[in-house]
Scaffold this motif. Structure first.
Motif, mmCIF file in Angstrom:
data_model
loop_
_atom_site.group_PDB
_atom_site.id
_atom_site.type_symbol
_atom_site.label_atom_id
_atom_site.label_comp_id
_atom_site.label_asym_id
_atom_site.label_seq_id
_atom_site.Cartn_x
_atom_site.Cartn_y
_atom_site.Cartn_z
ATOM 1 N N PHE A 28 -5.670 6.884 13.693
ATOM 2 C CA PHE A 28 -5.967 5.516 13.262
ATOM 3 C C PHE A 28 -7.343 5.156 13.809
ATOM 4 N N GLY A 29 -8.241 4.733 12.941
ATOM 5 C CA GLY A 29 -9.595 4.405 13.357
ATOM 6 C C GLY A 29 -9.701 3.061 14.053
ATOM 7 N N VAL A 30 -10.895 2.763 14.518
ATOM 8 C CA VAL A 30 -11.207 1.501 15.179
ATOM 9 C C VAL A 30 -10.951 0.332 14.222
ATOM 10 N N ILE B 114 0.856 -1.182 0.000
ATOM 11 C CA ILE B 114 0.000 0.000 0.000
ATOM 12 C C ILE B 114 0.893 1.233 0.000
ATOM 13 N N ASN B 115 0.677 2.103 -0.968
ATOM 14 C CA ASN B 115 1.408 3.362 -1.019
ATOM 15 C C ASN B 115 0.456 4.490 -0.631
ATOM 16 N N LEU B 116 0.716 5.091 0.517
ATOM 17 C CA LEU B 116 -0.131 6.155 1.040
ATOM 18 C C LEU B 116 0.543 7.506 0.820
ATOM 19 N N PRO B 117 -0.215 8.537 0.422
ATOM 20 C CA PRO B 117 0.397 9.821 0.086
ATOM 21 C C PRO B 117 0.629 10.717 1.299
ATOM 22 N N GLU B 118 1.653 11.540 1.226
ATOM 23 C CA GLU B 118 1.799 12.611 2.201
ATOM 24 C C GLU B 118 0.618 13.566 1.992
ATOM 25 N N GLY B 119 -0.001 13.964 3.064
ATOM 26 C CA GLY B 119 -1.237 14.755 2.994
ATOM 27 C C GLY B 119 -2.436 13.973 3.488
ATOM 28 N N LEU B 120 -2.326 12.633 3.506
ATOM 29 C CA LEU B 120 -3.383 11.806 4.093
ATOM 30 C C LEU B 120 -3.473 12.115 5.585
ATOM 31 N N GLU B 121 -4.687 12.284 6.110
ATOM 32 C CA GLU B 121 -4.855 12.726 7.491
ATOM 33 C C GLU B 121 -5.423 11.653 8.407
ATOM 34 N N SER B 122 -6.200 10.728 7.854
ATOM 35 C CA SER B 122 -6.886 9.773 8.716
ATOM 36 C C SER B 122 -7.070 8.430 8.009
ATOM 37 N N ILE B 123 -6.888 7.362 8.786
ATOM 38 C CA ILE B 123 -7.183 6.007 8.307
ATOM 39 C C ILE B 123 -8.388 5.529 9.098
ATOM 40 N N GLY B 124 -9.501 5.350 8.420
ATOM 41 C CA GLY B 124 -10.786 5.120 9.064
ATOM 42 C C GLY B 124 -10.972 3.741 9.659
ATOM 43 N N ASP B 125 -12.102 3.575 10.332
ATOM 44 C CA ASP B 125 -12.466 2.301 10.956
ATOM 45 C C ASP B 125 -12.458 1.176 9.919
ATOM 46 N N ASP B 126 -11.850 0.057 10.291
ATOM 47 C CA ASP B 126 -11.851 -1.171 9.468
ATOM 48 C C ASP B 126 -11.222 -0.979 8.089
ATOM 49 N N THR C 169 -9.659 1.962 19.084
ATOM 50 C CA THR C 169 -9.928 0.669 19.721
ATOM 51 C C THR C 169 -9.634 -0.483 18.758
ATOM 52 N N SER C 170 -8.889 -1.471 19.243
ATOM 53 C CA SER C 170 -8.577 -2.690 18.477
ATOM 54 C C SER C 170 -7.853 -2.414 17.160
ATOM 55 N N ALA C 171 -7.175 -1.276 17.092
ATOM 56 C CA ALA C 171 -6.538 -0.868 15.837
ATOM 57 C C ALA C 171 -5.598 -1.934 15.273
ATOM 58 N N PHE C 172 -4.816 -2.553 16.159
ATOM 59 C CA PHE C 172 -3.854 -3.570 15.725
ATOM 60 C C PHE C 172 -4.143 -4.929 16.373
ATOM 61 N N GLU C 173 -5.341 -5.109 16.839
ATOM 62 C CA GLU C 173 -5.683 -6.370 17.494
ATOM 63 C C GLU C 173 -5.476 -7.550 16.537
#
Length: 244
Positions: A184-186, A152-164, A209-213
């Motif tokens: 980092f979302g749930v 996964i290549n994520l860009p600079e400027g990305l602000e949030s990684i959502g739930d799931d 919650t459970s982000a890396f569970e």
């Protein structure tokens, strides 16, 4: 005719091809859902809207989208879809747009500014994906269950990684998070069981919650100084973490 209503041809299993006439502006939700023998469809220029799951369960393998669309929807559940031609003017991939398209391998065009919830849910043919620079948030469940996603290549400027967002991406071994990400979302990496390496950016403020569970392959993690909240069970089941 300017509109094809929701469920208009639902379950018409004998249909093999369909030509949408010029003048049609809208195809409603689930219009051709369950038309299991449709292998070809011609979409006219001038079409402005395709409803959710419009072609769910069809046998479409290739779709060429008209330039009159600005948003992709309606192809969720097309399990045989392998190829999609996306014009440059389309800026949004809608909710569940390609959900369950198990054979689709896609490059997201640079002009895309939003990727909706569940957009690529269980797209198991995707092995690598690059998120365009204009995308600010990975929405809920966008890549949930993409089991063969390895890069996964994520860009600079990305602000949030959502739930799931990347839940159950079992092929993912490492990922670099841009410094611009603050949240980092749930369950965002829930049970990415082969994830061995991830950097947490200095600008990060919240780990959901459970982000890396269930990320059993993780061996170490460094929490940045700016993090204000670590949610319940964030690292539950990370049995190989020896240092934090």
């Amino acid at each position: 005719i300017t509109e094809i209503g929701s469920y208009a041809f639902f379950g018409c299993k004998a249909l093999e091809s369909i030509t949408i006439p010029d003048g049609v502006k809208k195809i409603g939700d689930s219009s051709f859902s369950g038309c299991t023998n449709i292998q070809q469809i011609n979409l006219p220029e001038g079409l402005e809207n395709i409803g959710r799951f419009a072609f769910d369960g069809t046998s479409l393998e290739k779709v060429v989208l008209p330039k009159s669309l600005s948003k992709i929807e309606g192809l969720g559940g097309c399990k045989n879809l392998k190829y999609i031609e996306i014009p440059d003017n389309i800026t949004e991939i809608g909710d569940d747009a390609f959900s369950g398209c198990e054979k689709l391998n896609i490059e997201i065009p640079d002009n895309i500014t939003k990727i909706g919830s569940g957009a690529f849910l269980r797209c198991n043919a995707i092995e690598s994906i690059t998120i365009p620079k204009s995308v600010k948030k990975i929405e809920y469940g966008s890549f949930y269950g993409c089991e063969n996603l390895q890069q996964i290549n994520l860009p600079e400027g990305l602000e949030s990684i959502g739930d799931d967002a990347f839940r159950d991406c079992k092929g993912l071994e490492s990922i670099t998070i841009p410094e611009s990400v603050k949240e980092f979302g749930v369950r965002c990496f829930y049970f990415c069981e082969n994830l061995q390496q991830i950097n947490l950016p200095e600008g990060l403020e919240k780990i959901g919650t459970s982000a890396f569970e269930g990320c059993g392959a993780l061996e170490s993690i460094t929490i940045p100084e700016g993090v204000k909240k670590i949610g319940t069970s964030s690292f539950n089941g990370c049995t190989n973490i020896q240092q934090i």
